[in-house]
Design a protein around this motif. Sequence first.
Motif, PDB file in Angstrom:
ATOM      1  N   THR A 141       0.774  -1.310  -0.016  1.00 24.70           N
ATOM      2  CA  THR A 141      -0.010  -0.042  -0.141  1.00 24.70           C
ATOM      3  C   THR A 141       0.929   1.272  -0.063  1.00 24.70           C
ATOM      4  OG1 THR A 141      -0.216  -0.156   2.620  1.00 24.70           O
ATOM      5  CG2 THR A 141      -2.209  -1.145   1.230  1.00 24.70           C
ATOM      6  N   SER A 186      -3.297   5.648  -3.385  1.00 20.76           N
ATOM      7  CA  SER A 186      -4.702   5.654  -2.693  1.00 20.76           C
ATOM      8  C   SER A 186      -4.728   5.955  -1.240  1.00 20.76           C
ATOM      9  CB  SER A 186      -5.407   4.202  -2.624  1.00 20.76           C
ATOM     10  OG  SER A 186      -6.746   4.328  -2.090  1.00 20.76           O
ATOM     11  N   TRP A 214      -6.464   4.174   0.659  1.00 21.63           N
ATOM     12  CA  TRP A 214      -7.039   2.925   1.256  1.00 21.63           C
ATOM     13  C   TRP A 214      -8.121   2.673   2.009  1.00 21.63           C
ATOM     14  CZ3 TRP A 214      -4.990   0.223  -2.491  1.00 21.63           C
ATOM     15  CH2 TRP A 214      -3.777   0.529  -2.895  1.00 21.63           C
ATOM     16  N   TRP A 229      -8.180   3.806  -6.318  1.00 21.87           N
ATOM     17  CA  TRP A 229      -6.564   3.652  -6.261  1.00 21.87           C
ATOM     18  C   TRP A 229      -6.248   3.639  -7.629  1.00 21.87           C
ATOM     19  CZ3 TRP A 229      -3.559  -0.492  -7.915  1.00 21.87           C
ATOM     20  CH2 TRP A 229      -4.516  -1.541  -8.633  1.00 21.87           C
ATOM     21  N   VAL A 265     -11.071   0.841  -3.900  1.00 20.39           N
ATOM     22  CA  VAL A 265     -10.958  -0.214  -2.515  1.00 20.39           C
ATOM     23  C   VAL A 265     -12.304  -0.441  -2.011  1.00 20.39           C
ATOM     24  CG1 VAL A 265      -9.957   0.095  -0.135  1.00 20.39           C
ATOM     25  CG2 VAL A 265      -8.986   1.270  -1.967  1.00 20.39           C
ATOM     26  N   SER A 314     -10.470  -2.681   3.489  1.00 13.46           N
ATOM     27  CA  SER A 314      -9.247  -2.667   3.896  1.00 13.46           C
ATOM     28  C   SER A 314      -9.333  -2.751   5.408  1.00 13.46           C
ATOM     29  CB  SER A 314      -8.823  -1.103   3.571  1.00 13.46           C
ATOM     30  OG  SER A 314      -7.400  -0.886   4.113  1.00 13.46           O
ATOM     31  N   LEU A 372      -6.775  -6.734   2.131  1.00  7.99           N
ATOM     32  CA  LEU A 372      -7.029  -5.683   1.259  1.00  7.99           C
ATOM     33  C   LEU A 372      -7.923  -6.119   0.020  1.00  7.99           C
ATOM     34  CD1 LEU A 372      -6.778  -2.524   0.424  1.00  7.99           C
ATOM     35  CD2 LEU A 372      -4.536  -3.377  -0.473  1.00  7.99           C
TER      36      LEU A 372
END
Length: 154
Positions: A26, A41, A43, A49, A66, A69, A75
């Motif tokens: 990430t 992103s 997240w 993203w 996303v 998360s 994820l």
Amino acid sequence: MTQDRTSFVYITYIASTPEKVFEAITRPDVARLYWGHENVSDWAPGSTWRHVRDNDERPVEIVGKVVESAPPHRLVMTWTGASQASEPDSYSRVTFQIEPNDHGVRLSVSHDDLQVGSGMAAGVSKGWPLVLSSLKSYLETGRGFDLSGRARAA
């Protein structure tokens, strides 16, 4: 008519921690070191993203949203080529499941809902094994593979 779909599952074991694996996926500056791309992103579920290559005339190659998360263990995100972002049927889904294991971390990457015979399915079937091997090397040795054509050092 709906096109047939396929999926791929890749599992690797990494001598690392769930936190470091999640961060490597990430954090743009870390992903660049083993993937040759930056995953960009905030997240948060629902956020966009982008998979950005910093040395190409097409800098944004993959985009999505996303879905879930749960750092540092899970994820989930949608995935499509940037040029196909307006085509709902082009989206697939990637799930990273990161679990502690006696040997460090068990990383499972599922890429599902891919169109059978598509360029994306062909690309990810070759790309994920290389990217995940590079991730493992990076986390265990400090040096991933040079997937962008430039030398990498941790």
